[in-house]
Structure formats: C-alpha cells, structure tokens
Design an enzyme around this catalytic site. Structure first.
Site: not given
Length: 210
Positions: A49, A131, A167, A177
């Site tokens: 992400h 992330e 994602h 993303d």
C-alpha cells in the site's frame, strides 16, 4: 561489487520474535483480529500500500497515530474525511526506510477492506499488509525499496508467500495505491521471485526487463 538487491538479502535466520519482526519499531495497534482457521496456514499474499497523512506530507507521525487510534481528528481539515476510521497494517515503511510494525503477522490486520485476489475474497484473512509512506502515483525512495526487499524476504521465510500485489490489484476500481510511481520491476529484481508471483498487469514490464 554487490548490488543493492544483494545487500537487501535477509539475515540467516530471519529476525522474528513470534509474528513480530525484530528490526521493526513495535507499536501495537488495537485494530486487529484472529485470522479465520483455514487462513492461519495459508498466509500466502503480501499486499503493498501507500499512505501519507495529510496526503503528500511525510514524517509527522500521523500514520502511526491513525493505526493506533490516537490521531487528533481536528489537527488538519483532511482528517474530517476519515474521522473515526479504525484501520491498521502489519508494517509501515517511512521515506527514510525506517520500519514500524503494528500487528503481529500471525493475526489479521485491517488494511485490505473489501478485496479479492488469486480466487479468494477478504484478503485481510490471509495476507500481510505493508504500507509505504508516499502518495499514490508518485515515486518512492531507494531506502524504502531496500527495507521492503529485506522485509519481504524475511516474511517469505516464515510464511508460505506465493503472491505479492498492490492494493490496486486486490481492490481494483476502489483503490489506486501504490500506483504508477511504484517500481514493480525493481522489486522483482531485488526479490528474485518468478514473474508469476506478481500481478498480471506488472508481468509484461518484468519480463521485458529480465
């Protein structure tokens, strides 16, 4: 001379303390749950992400606050659009390459939302979320790729990872993303994983670069 990809190779044995990575700064999130029984032995997907709070601003600690339910919703006008959101990811990689962990990888983090990939839905159940600090569509830092490569290799030595996706690939049309600024070719070269582990949309570029 070694390449950065070779320098990113994981130590032997990988630095795990249960489902916690010893190289990460540990900041437990309350936003997690138990993985469904069938998924506990089939954690085979890494989801990449991107996130920044406020969007496009880096290094202020707001992402860590969001994942631990401590974000001041009144600190920025943008936060009103996500007020009350309860989410998490297993890992967060800052622009500097610094690594944070919020959820034990044996548990279910809340990063994917409504999603489907490799013929299975609800990707939170059997995936590990990472992330990257950044804005979808923009470039990421070399230090982030180095940390990501090492982390993915370590994850794959503990869990039966067979796929890595963005994602955008597990929630197409809903999420974008990490976006066009993310270099899947660089990741594949660093990991040395076969192209079939990567999203179908990325394989032509990967094969062309091989």
């Amino acid at each position: 001379m070694t390449t950065w990809a070779e320098e990113a190779a994981p130590a032997d044995p990988p630095p795990w303390d249960g489902g916690w990575h010893r190289a990460a700064t540990r900041l437990p999130s309350p936003n997690h749950g138990t993985r469904p029984a069938p998924a506990r032995s089939a954690i085979d997907l890494i989801v990449v992400h991107s996130i920044s709070l406020p969007p496009g601003e880096y290094g202020g600690g707001a992402v860590q606050q969001l994942f631990t339910n401590t974000l001041d919703w009144d600190a920025h006008p943008y936060y009103q659009s996500i007020r009350g959101l309860a989410v998490s990811s297993h890992f967060f990689i800052e622009r500097t390459g610094a690594l944070w962990q919020f959820v034990d990888c044996d548990l279910r983090a809340w990063h994917a939302g409504q999603s489907a990939y490799r013929g299975r839905s609800q990707c939170n159940d059997d995936s590990i979320g990472i992330e990257l600090e950044g804005l979808e569509g923009l470039a990421f830092e070399p230090a982030q790729y180095r940390t990501l490569a090492t982390l993915c290799q370590d994850i794959a030595r503990r869990y039966p990872i067979a796929h890595i996706a963005g994602h955008e690939h597990i929630a197409p049309g809903r999420k974008q993303d990490p976006g066009l600024g993310f270099d899947w070719v660089k990741v594949q070269k660093a990991l040395r994983w076969p192209p079939h582990r990567f999203p179908a949309a990325t394989r032509p570029a990967i094969l062309a670069a091989s």
